[in-house]
Design a protein around this motif. Sequence first.
Motif, mmCIF file in Angstrom:
data_model
loop_
_atom_site.group_PDB
_atom_site.id
_atom_site.type_symbol
_atom_site.label_atom_id
_atom_site.label_comp_id
_atom_site.label_asym_id
_atom_site.label_seq_id
_atom_site.Cartn_x
_atom_site.Cartn_y
_atom_site.Cartn_z
ATOM 1 N N LEU A 80 31.141 48.947 -2.915
ATOM 2 C CA LEU A 80 32.435 48.256 -2.802
ATOM 3 C C LEU A 80 32.476 47.040 -3.722
ATOM 4 C CD1 LEU A 80 32.962 48.334 1.087
ATOM 5 C CD2 LEU A 80 34.009 49.826 -0.635
ATOM 6 N N ILE A 81 31.355 46.342 -3.839
ATOM 7 C CA ILE A 81 31.285 45.167 -4.713
ATOM 8 C C ILE A 81 31.441 45.590 -6.177
ATOM 9 C CG2 ILE A 81 29.758 43.332 -5.550
ATOM 10 C CD1 ILE A 81 28.614 43.221 -2.657
ATOM 11 N N VAL A 82 30.790 46.696 -6.564
ATOM 12 C CA VAL A 82 30.930 47.216 -7.925
ATOM 13 C C VAL A 82 32.401 47.507 -8.223
ATOM 14 C CG1 VAL A 82 30.454 49.199 -9.425
ATOM 15 C CG2 VAL A 82 28.592 48.143 -8.128
ATOM 16 N N GLU A 83 33.089 48.134 -7.279
ATOM 17 C CA GLU A 83 34.503 48.465 -7.487
ATOM 18 C C GLU A 83 35.360 47.208 -7.613
ATOM 19 O OE1 GLU A 83 35.907 51.196 -4.550
ATOM 20 O OE2 GLU A 83 34.858 52.898 -5.456
ATOM 21 N N LYS A 84 35.044 46.211 -6.817
ATOM 22 C CA LYS A 84 35.835 44.976 -6.858
ATOM 23 C C LYS A 84 35.646 44.249 -8.190
ATOM 24 C CE LYS A 84 37.480 41.237 -4.078
ATOM 25 N NZ LYS A 84 37.665 40.781 -2.697
ATOM 26 N N ILE A 85 34.417 44.209 -8.692
ATOM 27 C CA ILE A 85 34.128 43.488 -9.935
ATOM 28 C C ILE A 85 34.651 44.255 -11.160
ATOM 29 C CG2 ILE A 85 32.263 42.713 -11.455
ATOM 30 C CD1 ILE A 85 30.659 42.029 -8.930
#
Length: 348
Positions: A80-85
């Motif tokens: 989820l963090i990868v997608e947000k960044i």
Amino acid sequence: MFHFTNYISFDTKGRKITISNLLNHTSGIPSYTEIKEFWDLSIKEQPKDSLVRLVERNDFLFEPNEALIYNNSAYFFLGLIVEKITKQSFEEFLKQEFFEPLGMKNTSYCSTSKVVKNKVYGYDYSSTGLQQKSYLNHTWPYSAGSLCSTTEDLLIWMKALHNQSILSDTSYRSLITPDRLNDGSLVRYAKGLVNFSNFGHKEIAHGGGINGFLSETRYFPDEDLYIICLINTTGPKGGSFFADKITWKLLKKKVIKSVELDINIKKLEGKYSGISRGGIEALEIKSITKGFTIKKDGSDKIDTVNTYIGNNRWMNENDIITIQNNECHIDKIHSYYILKRGKEITQG
């Protein structure tokens, strides 16, 4: 330090949890695959936030960086963090940044609906024989295990990773270097890879399992040796079983010899319990000449441990067991947890 709550809304109950904690399985957040309610969710198509909220409702297993227990929730959150960044889907990010540039033509995010040429069926093993694997919606393995590949593509990946074609030297060293816990204990797991001496041979590796499939990948840098095992059956013999067969045909085990005992083993006897992967682990330790036996609650199996390596530590195959100050520290490479003597442990 980068705290994961800078990217994901999650009530940590005041705890500070870093990205490194997620990567190293030291966050204390419970793994969603160990939460009973998840399996009702696992066949459904729902927003990923549903799983975040499910995990959030459950108690922490331990305080951050006090232990290392394998945690699929952490890697789900990292996706989820990868997608947000990146502002891309996890699937598109991997395809664009890694799979296409490396020429990994048979590697992709798994699907239960796409038609894929040469796709292998997965099976579960039961007492009545093999049966097709149970259904799992691929919303949920996600960045914790929803990739399909081949041995050939995995070799491309492993060579690119370990020859530092995709990471800088600094990033690669960080990736393979284990950290320490709050009490100074050195673990043997670093950001998705175990890094340890496998009977005298340095090994950087990882295995995996999902409905119908098991895997094991190993890299021995001193020998420049790669071993990859993919199995389309979840049964009594997993990827590590077959990888071991190959490993010890190619390499020779260097068995560690005991050093002279410098402690009174009788004083270590007792019942120890604490949180490990899957719940509470309780065991009884009894002294024998030059070692001790371990019997887990609910099991008739008795393990004998008699390879003493000094400083209250024993080797049991590749596991390291440290017993002192009424604590039994168990380092199983992919996990490191602490059982306490004479203290009844409950899990909420």
